[in-house]
Design a protein around this motif. Structure first.
Motif, PDB file in Angstrom:
ATOM      1  N   LEU A 159       0.742  -1.484   0.138  1.00 37.17           N
ATOM      2  CA  LEU A 159       0.045   0.224  -0.089  1.00 37.17           C
ATOM      3  C   LEU A 159       0.843   1.076   0.025  1.00 37.17           C
ATOM      4  N   VAL A 160       2.074   1.161   0.313  1.00 33.80           N
ATOM      5  CA  VAL A 160       2.952   2.553   1.028  1.00 33.80           C
ATOM      6  C   VAL A 160       3.779   2.580  -0.401  1.00 33.80           C
ATOM      7  N   GLU A 161       4.071   1.833  -1.055  1.00 37.74           N
ATOM      8  CA  GLU A 161       4.437   1.527  -2.363  1.00 37.74           C
ATOM      9  C   GLU A 161       3.263   2.347  -3.514  1.00 37.74           C
ATOM     10  N   MET A 162       2.222   1.674  -3.612  1.00 35.30           N
ATOM     11  CA  MET A 162       1.130   2.504  -4.062  1.00 35.30           C
ATOM     12  C   MET A 162       1.137   4.137  -4.155  1.00 35.30           C
ATOM     13  N   ALA A 163       1.086   4.649  -2.970  1.00 31.50           N
ATOM     14  CA  ALA A 163       0.744   5.759  -2.686  1.00 31.50           C
ATOM     15  C   ALA A 163       2.103   6.660  -3.392  1.00 31.50           C
ATOM     16  N   HIS A 164       3.009   5.630  -3.578  1.00 31.38           N
ATOM     17  CA  HIS A 164       4.259   6.853  -4.050  1.00 31.38           C
ATOM     18  C   HIS A 164       3.833   6.357  -5.703  1.00 31.38           C
ATOM     19  N   GLY A 165       3.139   5.336  -5.926  1.00 33.66           N
ATOM     20  CA  GLY A 165       2.584   5.736  -8.022  1.00 33.66           C
ATOM     21  C   GLY A 165       3.116   4.823  -7.800  1.00 33.66           C
ATOM     22  N   VAL A 169      -3.017  -7.317  -0.962  1.00 37.22           N
ATOM     23  CA  VAL A 169      -3.741  -6.920   0.288  1.00 37.22           C
ATOM     24  C   VAL A 169      -4.707  -6.784   0.851  1.00 37.22           C
ATOM     25  N   VAL A 170      -5.982  -8.045   0.648  1.00 37.49           N
ATOM     26  CA  VAL A 170      -6.729  -8.110   0.959  1.00 37.49           C
ATOM     27  C   VAL A 170      -6.486  -9.727   1.452  1.00 37.49           C
TER      28      VAL A 170
END
Length: 125
Positions: free
Chosen positions: A86-92, A106-107
């Protein structure tokens, strides 16, 4: 709750077994993994052991859902792995990669936490 823990346990343990036994196939078959760089067979097997251990804990928890320690132990790795993605997704990331990671990492990584939600006590008894 037992069925949920059983299904996620099988999913995670099976992933670990594949990572341990055929890491080259796992590396090339899992979407997005080859884009992370060259395969490191030792590292893939190390992580395979973590998935196997987490899956085994969830499988044991499916037989003893009242023992939340088993779920907590599995969630240390699976939940941490999910949060890291999720953190990686937040960074693009691309929408396709985000959707894939949410469904495959994630799920399944955070779903065991449902055992700790209010109202899940009935399922544990």
């Amino acid at each position: 709750m037992r069925v949920l823990l059983l299904i996620i346990g099988i999913y995670q343990a099976a992933n670990g077994v594949v990572m341990l036994t055929v890491p080259e196939i796992w590396y090339s078959a899992v979407p997005g993994v080859p884009e992370t760089g060259p395969a490191n067979i030792h590292f893939i097997r190390d992580i395979g052991l973590a998935f196997l251990a987490a899956g085994a804990a969830l499988l044991m928890a499916s037989r003893q859902p009242h023992d939340r320690r088993l779920i907590a132990a599995a969630t240390i790795f699976l939940g941490g792995h999910a949060v890291y993605h999720l953190v990686e997704m937040a960074h693009g990331t691309t929408l396709t990669a985000a959707a894939r990671d949410i469904m495959m990492i994630v799920v399944p990584g955070l779903l065991p936490l449902a055992a700790f939600l209010p109202g899940s006590a009935k399922a544990r008894t």
